[in-house]
Design a protein around this motif. Structure first.
Motif, short mmCIF file in Angstrom:
data_model
loop_
_atom_site.label_atom_id
_atom_site.label_comp_id
_atom_site.label_asym_id
_atom_site.label_seq_id
_atom_site.Cartn_x
_atom_site.Cartn_y
_atom_site.Cartn_z
N GLU A 1 0.83 -1.20 0.00
CA GLU A 1 0.00 0.00 0.00
C GLU A 1 0.87 1.25 0.00
O GLU A 1 0.45 2.32 -0.44
N GLU B 1 4.50 1.12 -0.96
CA GLU B 1 5.53 1.04 -2.00
C GLU B 1 5.49 -0.34 -2.64
O GLU B 1 5.05 -1.31 -2.02
N PRO B 2 5.95 -0.45 -3.89
CA PRO B 2 6.00 -1.77 -4.53
C PRO B 2 6.95 -2.71 -3.77
O PRO B 2 7.97 -2.27 -3.24
N VAL C 1 1.92 -4.90 -5.81
CA VAL C 1 1.54 -3.49 -5.76
C VAL C 1 0.12 -3.40 -5.21
O VAL C 1 -0.64 -4.37 -5.24
N SER C 2 -0.25 -2.23 -4.74
CA SER C 2 -1.60 -2.03 -4.22
C SER C 2 -2.61 -2.10 -5.36
O SER C 2 -2.26 -1.91 -6.53
N ARG D 1 -2.66 1.22 -7.23
CA ARG D 1 -1.55 1.40 -8.17
C ARG D 1 -1.75 0.53 -9.41
O ARG D 1 -1.47 0.96 -10.52
N TYR D 2 -2.24 -0.67 -9.22
CA TYR D 2 -2.50 -1.57 -10.35
C TYR D 2 -3.54 -0.95 -11.28
O TYR D 2 -3.39 -0.98 -12.50
N GLU E 1 -4.11 2.23 -11.69
CA GLU E 1 -3.43 3.32 -12.39
C GLU E 1 -2.61 2.79 -13.56
O GLU E 1 -2.62 3.38 -14.65
N LEU E 2 -1.89 1.71 -13.34
CA LEU E 2 -1.07 1.12 -14.40
C LEU E 2 -1.92 0.59 -15.55
O LEU E 2 -1.56 0.74 -16.72
#
Length: 71
Positions: A20, A22-23, A37-38, A41-42, A44-45
């Motif tokens: 949550e 950092e990777p 990854v959170s 973040r996933y 977003e990617l």
């Protein structure tokens, strides 16, 4: 953050919480085998990948447009 695959398996909940912030790079045989990854973040990617794919197709579809000759 880098952790061994064994440590990631044994302490998965902990590293899931760390993801949550950092990777978390998971190493197997001293090489990165995966990254935790959170979910945010996933997402977003995935959105970035969709945007890039759309721009890629747009760029190459312009190649089909009629060209004017400059003489």
């Amino acid at each position: 953050m880098r952790v061994t695959a064994t440590d990631a398996k044994n302490r998965f909940g902990y590293y899931l919480a760390q993801a949550e912030r950092e990777p978390v790079h998971v190493l197997k045989n001293d090489r990165v085998a995966g990254v935790i990854v959170s979910a945010a973040r996933y997402a977003e990617l995935e959105a970035l990948e969709r945007d890039l794919a759309g721009n890629y197709h747009l760029l190459f579809s312009l190649g089909d447009a009629p060209r004017t000759q400059l003489y």
